[in-house]
Design a protein around this motif. Structure first.
Motif, PDB file in Angstrom:
ATOM      1  N   GLU A  40       0.833  -1.206   0.000  1.00  0.00           N
ATOM      2  CA  GLU A  40       0.000   0.000   0.000  1.00  0.00           C
ATOM      3  C   GLU A  40       0.864   1.251   0.000  1.00  0.00           C
ATOM      4  O   GLU A  40       1.982   1.238   0.513  1.00  0.00           O
ATOM      5  N   THR A  45      -4.516   9.366   2.890  1.00  0.00           N
ATOM      6  CA  THR A  45      -5.635   9.672   1.979  1.00  0.00           C
ATOM      7  C   THR A  45      -5.724  11.199   1.841  1.00  0.00           C
ATOM      8  O   THR A  45      -5.693  11.899   2.857  1.00  0.00           O
ATOM      9  N   GLY A  99     -13.694  -3.241  -1.769  1.00  0.00           N
ATOM     10  CA  GLY A  99     -12.328  -3.434  -2.295  1.00  0.00           C
ATOM     11  C   GLY A  99     -12.355  -4.142  -3.635  1.00  0.00           C
ATOM     12  O   GLY A  99     -13.329  -4.841  -3.978  1.00  0.00           O
ATOM     13  N   SER A 238      -8.138   2.100  -3.913  1.00  0.00           N
ATOM     14  CA  SER A 238      -7.161   1.754  -2.871  1.00  0.00           C
ATOM     15  C   SER A 238      -5.766   2.305  -3.142  1.00  0.00           C
ATOM     16  O   SER A 238      -5.159   2.913  -2.258  1.00  0.00           O
ATOM     17  N   LYS A 239      -5.244   2.079  -4.337  1.00  0.00           N
ATOM     18  CA  LYS A 239      -3.833   2.400  -4.595  1.00  0.00           C
ATOM     19  C   LYS A 239      -3.670   3.838  -5.080  1.00  0.00           C
ATOM     20  O   LYS A 239      -2.799   4.553  -4.616  1.00  0.00           O
ATOM     21  N   SER A 242      -4.642   6.190  -2.183  1.00  0.00           N
ATOM     22  CA  SER A 242      -4.209   5.735  -0.861  1.00  0.00           C
ATOM     23  C   SER A 242      -5.409   5.531   0.068  1.00  0.00           C
ATOM     24  O   SER A 242      -5.499   6.114   1.144  1.00  0.00           O
ATOM     25  N   THR A 244      -6.612   2.294   0.987  1.00  0.00           N
ATOM     26  CA  THR A 244      -6.672   0.842   1.189  1.00  0.00           C
ATOM     27  C   THR A 244      -7.625   0.439   2.324  1.00  0.00           C
ATOM     28  O   THR A 244      -8.295  -0.583   2.237  1.00  0.00           O
ATOM     29  N   TRP A 246     -10.341   2.018   3.292  1.00  0.00           N
ATOM     30  CA  TRP A 246     -11.740   2.414   3.092  1.00  0.00           C
ATOM     31  C   TRP A 246     -12.554   1.300   2.443  1.00  0.00           C
ATOM     32  O   TRP A 246     -13.769   1.274   2.526  1.00  0.00           O
ATOM     33  N   ARG A 247     -11.850   0.408   1.730  1.00  0.00           N
ATOM     34  CA  ARG A 247     -12.437  -0.768   1.092  1.00  0.00           C
ATOM     35  C   ARG A 247     -13.491  -0.443   0.031  1.00  0.00           C
ATOM     36  O   ARG A 247     -14.688  -0.761   0.191  1.00  0.00           O
ATOM     37  N   GLY A 249     -13.810  -0.958  -4.166  1.00  0.00           N
ATOM     38  CA  GLY A 249     -13.344  -1.346  -5.492  1.00  0.00           C
ATOM     39  C   GLY A 249     -14.564  -1.361  -6.395  1.00  0.00           C
ATOM     40  O   GLY A 249     -15.703  -1.389  -5.920  1.00  0.00           O
ATOM     41  N   SER A 276     -17.568   5.285   3.012  1.00  0.00           N
ATOM     42  CA  SER A 276     -16.483   5.120   2.034  1.00  0.00           C
ATOM     43  C   SER A 276     -16.975   5.387   0.617  1.00  0.00           C
ATOM     44  O   SER A 276     -16.227   5.896  -0.221  1.00  0.00           O
TER      45      SER A 276
END
Ligand SMILES: Cc1ncc(COP(=O)(O)O)c(C=O)c1O
Length: 400
Positions: A40, A45, A99, A238-239, A242, A244, A246-247, A249, A276
């Motif tokens: 990560e 964030t 995520g 996530s990436k 930044s 990761t 918070w989940r 995707g 999130s």
């Protein structure tokens, strides 16, 4: 234990977690350990995104939402795909999960029957084969070694396809190698897939924004529009942002597949965290200003690490196009003995001895399906990276 399922017995525990645990143990015992294992970014964030999350809490946006995402976020995702990738999607073609990992899992559970094959270029992100196994399918790994810059060739892809192939999982820029496919390189693969209508593409574009040296990111449905109807384009916050923890995707693809994935999620976790989701709207719609400076920062670190590792006897480290990983070969170290008396028989013994003797934690290549290598995550300070390279060099120079 007889109580546990046969499916679970097919799945390995995560080897990356074993390395992290070992590093933690040594740190707890007072050792000075440099961790190069984390997947990560090491920055916070961005504030505008955190503020959007805080606002969602204050405004009471804290209840169940639509199972696969609030309309605002789905619309923001459609705008993102259009802006960054030139892809047209409608909100009904979009799904949001806890995520990127859950997106992949939902897709595989929703589509795989026993015996269905999923092609996974190796080295791969550790979760792909085990997720396929959990979903009842068969992972088929295809080596994409250092000689082809960790990229699968059209010939190797063609040879791996059978009538039972359901998916190709494609990941560019890659975890663990950082390798990214140019539009031309990708076209060679999509040309193969055009000839095999039973094969769908699950493209994991998580590292899209982490590319260097003016590399232009490309994704399969953009490179070959004829594959749009059988491509699931996955991405996440996530990436790039930044986020990761918070989940969030997301993915876009054919509506019927998205509906099937919604069904899986509705009977497992329901909606991703409401707070999130509102923060993710700001991530995608708000300022993208920090992306370029971050690329410059990571490029500097990549160059530092590639230079440092190539100065180590026995190590060869290609320079990747993106992500925040490098995947050096240790072929020149195999068969030697460390100054602590450990015979380096494979990449696992290398990584263990490096951790014990020099306090540098890396993940050994067998975990990612291609040896003899190790993965370095350079999402850490230049100071730590410089010290890590010094230690790795000392370790390699001590091999006899
Ligand atoms: C290639 C790749 N895909 C997916 C993920 C999962 O991302 P998320 O944290 O959003 O579940 C990761 C995280 O390490 C990754 O490296």
């Amino acid at each position: 234990m007889a109580f546990l399922s046969d499916t679970l017995a097919r799945v390995k525990p995560s080897p990356t977690i074993a390395v992290t645990n070992k590093a933690r143990e040594l740190k707890a015992a007072g050792r000075d350990v440099i961790g190069l294992g984390a997947g990560e970014p090491d920055f916070d964030t961005p504030q505008n995104i955190k503020d959007a999350g805080a606002r969602a809490i204050v405004e009471g946006k804290t209840k169940y939402t639509a199972v696969d995402g609030i309309p605002e976020l789905k619309e923001a995702i459609c705008r993102k795909f259009k802006r960054d990738n030139g892809l047209d999607y409608r909100p009904a073609q979009v799904t949001v999960s806890g995520g990127g990992k859950q997106v992949l899992y939902n897709a595989l559970v929703a589509t795989l029957n026993p015996g269905d094959e999923v092609i996974i270029p190796a080295p791969y992100w550790v979760s792909y084969p085990d997720m396929v196994l959990l979903a009842g399918g068969e992972p088929v790994t295809v080596a994409a070694g250092i000689e082809t810059n960790f990229k699968i060739t059209a010939e190797a892809l063609e040879a791996a396809i059978t009538p039972k192939t359901k998916w190709l999982i494609f990941n560019s820029p890659s975890n663990p190698t950082g390798a990214a496919y140019s539009a031309d390189e990708l076209k060679a693969l999509t040309d193969v897939l055009l000839r095999h209508p039973q094969v769908w593409i699950l493209t994991d574009d998580m590292y899209e924004h982490l590319v260097f040296d003016n590399f232009v990111f490309a994704t399969p449905a953009q490179v070959e529009p004829a594959l749009y109807g059988r491509t699931l384009t996955m991405n996440g916050v996530s990436k790039a942002y930044s986020m990761t923890g918070w989940r969030i995707g997301y993915a876009a693809g054919p509506e019927e597949l998205i509906a099937a994935m919604r069904k899986v999620q509705s009977q497992s976790t329901s909606n991703p965290c409401s707070i999130s989701q509102y923060a993710a709207v700001e991530a995608l719609d708000g300022t993208q200003e920090f992306i370029r400076p971050n690329q410059a920062l990571f490029k500097g670190r990549r160059d530092l690490v590639v230079g440092g590792l190539n100065a180590c006897p026995g190590i060869t480290c290609p320079k990747p196009e993106g992500a925040f990983y490098v995947y050096p070969s240790i072929a020149g170290c195999i068969g030697k003995t460390s100054s602590g008396g450990v015979e380096i028989t494979d990449d696992e013994t290398f990584a263990t001895a490096l951790l014990e003797e020099e306090g540098v934690a890396v993940v050994f290549g067998a975990a990612f399906g291609l040896s003899p290598h190790f993965r370095v995550s350079y999402a850490t300070s230049e100071e730590a990276l410089t010290e890590a390279c010094t230690r790795i060099k000392r370790f390699c120079e001590g091999l006899v």
